[in-house]
Design a protein around this motif. Structure first.
Motif, PDB file in Angstrom:
ATOM      1  N   GLY A   1      49.706  14.667  51.924  1.00 20.75           N
ATOM      2  CA  GLY A   1      50.756  14.017  51.148  1.00 20.75           C
ATOM      3  C   GLY A   1      51.049  12.617  51.640  1.00 20.75           C
ATOM      4  O   GLY A   1      51.699  11.860  50.945  1.00 20.75           O
ATOM      5  N   GLY A   2      50.570  12.282  52.816  1.00 27.50           N
ATOM      6  CA  GLY A   2      50.886  10.959  53.345  1.00 27.50           C
ATOM      7  C   GLY A   2      50.067   9.855  52.724  1.00 27.50           C
ATOM      8  O   GLY A   2      50.554   8.773  52.482  1.00 27.50           O
ATOM      9  N   GLY A   3      48.824  10.159  52.418  1.00 23.70           N
ATOM     10  CA  GLY A   3      47.947   9.105  51.924  1.00 23.70           C
ATOM     11  C   GLY A   3      47.963   8.986  50.419  1.00 23.70           C
ATOM     12  O   GLY A   3      48.486   9.839  49.717  1.00 23.70           O
ATOM     13  N   GLY A   4      47.399   7.914  49.943  1.00 20.68           N
ATOM     14  CA  GLY A   4      47.158   7.766  48.519  1.00 20.68           C
ATOM     15  C   GLY A   4      48.379   7.720  47.635  1.00 20.68           C
ATOM     16  O   GLY A   4      48.313   8.091  46.481  1.00 20.68           O
ATOM     17  N   ARG A   5      49.494   7.265  48.199  1.00 22.16           N
ATOM     18  CA  ARG A   5      50.673   7.192  47.353  1.00 22.16           C
ATOM     19  C   ARG A   5      50.625   6.004  46.412  1.00 22.16           C
ATOM     20  O   ARG A   5      51.130   6.038  45.321  1.00 22.16           O
ATOM     21  CB  ARG A   5      51.940   7.083  48.204  1.00 22.16           C
ATOM     22  N   GLY A   6      50.026   4.952  46.898  1.00 25.81           N
ATOM     23  CA  GLY A   6      49.975   3.745  46.084  1.00 25.81           C
ATOM     24  C   GLY A   6      51.340   3.091  46.025  1.00 25.81           C
ATOM     25  O   GLY A   6      52.291   3.587  46.613  1.00 25.81           O
ATOM     26  N   PRO A   7      51.407   1.962  45.353  1.00 28.26           N
ATOM     27  CA  PRO A   7      52.692   1.267  45.295  1.00 28.26           C
ATOM     28  C   PRO A   7      53.718   2.069  44.512  1.00 28.26           C
ATOM     29  O   PRO A   7      53.375   2.817  43.605  1.00 28.26           O
ATOM     30  CB  PRO A   7      52.348  -0.028  44.559  1.00 28.26           C
ATOM     31  N   ARG A   8      54.963   1.948  44.932  1.00 30.06           N
ATOM     32  CA  ARG A   8      56.004   2.607  44.142  1.00 30.06           C
ATOM     33  C   ARG A   8      56.440   1.661  43.041  1.00 30.06           C
ATOM     34  O   ARG A   8      56.316   0.447  43.148  1.00 30.06           O
ATOM     35  CB  ARG A   8      57.175   3.014  45.033  1.00 30.06           C
ATOM     36  N   SER A   9      56.955   2.235  41.996  1.00 30.17           N
ATOM     37  CA  SER A   9      57.339   1.401  40.868  1.00 30.17           C
ATOM     38  C   SER A   9      58.541   0.562  41.233  1.00 30.17           C
ATOM     39  O   SER A   9      59.450   1.017  41.913  1.00 30.17           O
ATOM     40  CB  SER A   9      57.656   2.274  39.669  1.00 30.17           C
ATOM     41  N   ARG A  10      58.533  -0.678  40.779  1.00 27.60           N
ATOM     42  CA  ARG A  10      59.657  -1.547  41.056  1.00 27.60           C
ATOM     43  C   ARG A  10      60.879  -1.117  40.235  1.00 27.60           C
ATOM     44  O   ARG A  10      62.005  -1.464  40.520  1.00 27.60           O
ATOM     45  CB  ARG A  10      59.272  -2.993  40.716  1.00 27.60           C
ATOM     46  N   VAL A  11      60.595  -0.392  39.160  1.00 28.71           N
ATOM     47  CA  VAL A  11      61.677   0.042  38.286  1.00 28.71           C
ATOM     48  C   VAL A  11      62.056   1.484  38.609  1.00 28.71           C
ATOM     49  O   VAL A  11      61.262   2.396  38.431  1.00 28.71           O
ATOM     50  CB  VAL A  11      61.257  -0.080  36.804  1.00 28.71           C
ATOM     51  N   GLN A  12      63.233   1.669  39.168  1.00 32.09           N
ATOM     52  CA  GLN A  12      63.719   2.992  39.566  1.00 32.09           C
ATOM     53  C   GLN A  12      64.976   3.303  38.760  1.00 32.09           C
ATOM     54  O   GLN A  12      65.655   2.392  38.327  1.00 32.09           O
ATOM     55  CB  GLN A  12      64.099   2.982  41.055  1.00 32.09           C
ATOM     56  N   PRO A  13      65.293   4.587  38.610  1.00 29.43           N
ATOM     57  CA  PRO A  13      66.579   4.878  37.972  1.00 29.43           C
ATOM     58  C   PRO A  13      67.730   4.417  38.854  1.00 29.43           C
ATOM     59  O   PRO A  13      67.623   4.445  40.070  1.00 29.43           O
ATOM     60  CB  PRO A  13      66.595   6.407  37.818  1.00 29.43           C
ATOM     61  N   GLY A  14      68.810   3.990  38.246  1.00 34.20           N
ATOM     62  CA  GLY A  14      69.955   3.497  39.004  1.00 34.20           C
ATOM     63  C   GLY A  14      70.721   4.624  39.667  1.00 34.20           C
ATOM     64  O   GLY A  14      70.564   5.791  39.308  1.00 34.20           O
ATOM     65  N   SER A  15      71.553   4.269  40.645  1.00 37.55           N
ATOM     66  CA  SER A  15      72.325   5.326  41.299  1.00 37.55           C
ATOM     67  C   SER A  15      73.576   5.659  40.483  1.00 37.55           C
ATOM     68  O   SER A  15      74.054   4.868  39.686  1.00 37.55           O
ATOM     69  CB  SER A  15      72.700   4.937  42.720  1.00 37.55           C
TER      70      SER A  15
END
Ligand SMILES: [Zn+2]
Ligand SMILES: [Zn+2]
Length: 250
Positions: free
Chosen positions: A106-120
């Motif tokens: 689970g540690g590898g291969g995540r790739g970039p996270r999306s810059r657009v996330q749901p708000g809090s």
């Protein structure tokens, strides 16, 4: 209650660091939660890991040899806020062990996270009279929140400019480093410091929001509270929370 540090790992008091390491690895392979789900095994794995952490640190090992018990939460650490002794893993990081033993599942291969996330979400406390609880009420609530930047519509980019691929991580969103540990070489990945894990950077940020895609604002929300609410109940107002960085949905 003096803990038997050396006995827990099954080594003699004059064990070399190499022997300690070998003893710990052997026990960890038997007791690791992924291999052995029994509660007693997990309990022992925690104990063995904590003990190994202490004995593999020359300073702490010296304390043990002097008869001290660094893992005893009542010895020092207390007082300044309590719960310091609560975490049996200390700073050891179970993740480190798991990654090292099991190839970083689970540690590898995540790739970039999306810059657009749901708000809090925003949780706001409202006091009601007994009558209002019975009959229901509509309240105007003023909240300090984040709203979509109107200048860039949430993209964070000025004018017609667009985000570009991050040079530091080539768009992967993480950088890898090789560390030496007691298990040999361990490759760890951490979020890219340049793009904060997004894989892209904004070369020309929007002036109004500074590239965030959102701006702080005070909003008034009309909250309809249904009849029959009791103390502590929560009423969800969908899409009324904070707009997230990158203009993600509220
Ligand atoms: Zn980057
Ligand atoms: Zn903007």
């Amino acid at each position: 209650m003096a803990r038997d540090y050396y006995g827990t790992l099954g080594v003699s008091r004059d064990a070399t660091p190499e022997q300690l390491k070998r003893a710990y690895r052997k026990l960890a392979r038997e007791l690791h939660p992924d291999v052995n789900p029994e509660p007693e095994a997990q309990e022992r794995f925690r104990e063995v890991s904590a003990v190994y952490e202490v004995l593999s640190d020359p300073e702490k090992r010296k304390l043990v040899d002097l008869g001290a018990d660094p893992l005893d939460p009542s010895a020092g650490m207390r007082g300044a806020g309590g719960g310091m002794g609560g975490d049996p893993f200390g700073g050891f990081g179970l993740g480190d062990i798991m990654d090292a033993f099991f190839g970083g599942g689970g540690g590898g291969g995540r790739g970039p996270r999306s810059r657009v996330q749901p708000g809090s979400d925003a949780l706001i406390r409202v006091e009601l009279t007994l009558e209002e609880c019975n009959s229901g009420v509509t309240r105007e609530i003023s909240v300090e929140t984040a709203v979509l930047c109107t200048s860039c519509s949430g993209s964070g980019c000025a004018g017609d400019s667009r985000p570009t691929t991050c040079d530091t991580c080539s768009g992967r969103g993480e950088v890898q480093s090789v560390q030496r540990s007691f298990l040999g070489q361990v490759v760890t990945a951490r979020p890219c410091p340049t793009c904060r894990g997004f894989g892209e950077v904004i070369p020309d940020p929007c002036q109004k929001c500074g590239g965030e895609g959102r701006v702080r604002a005070r909003r008034t929300i009309s909250a309809k509270i249904p009849p029959g609410v009791a103390d502590g109940m929560r009423v969800r107002l969908a899409s009324q929370g904070e707009v997230a960085p990158g203009g993600g949905p509220a």
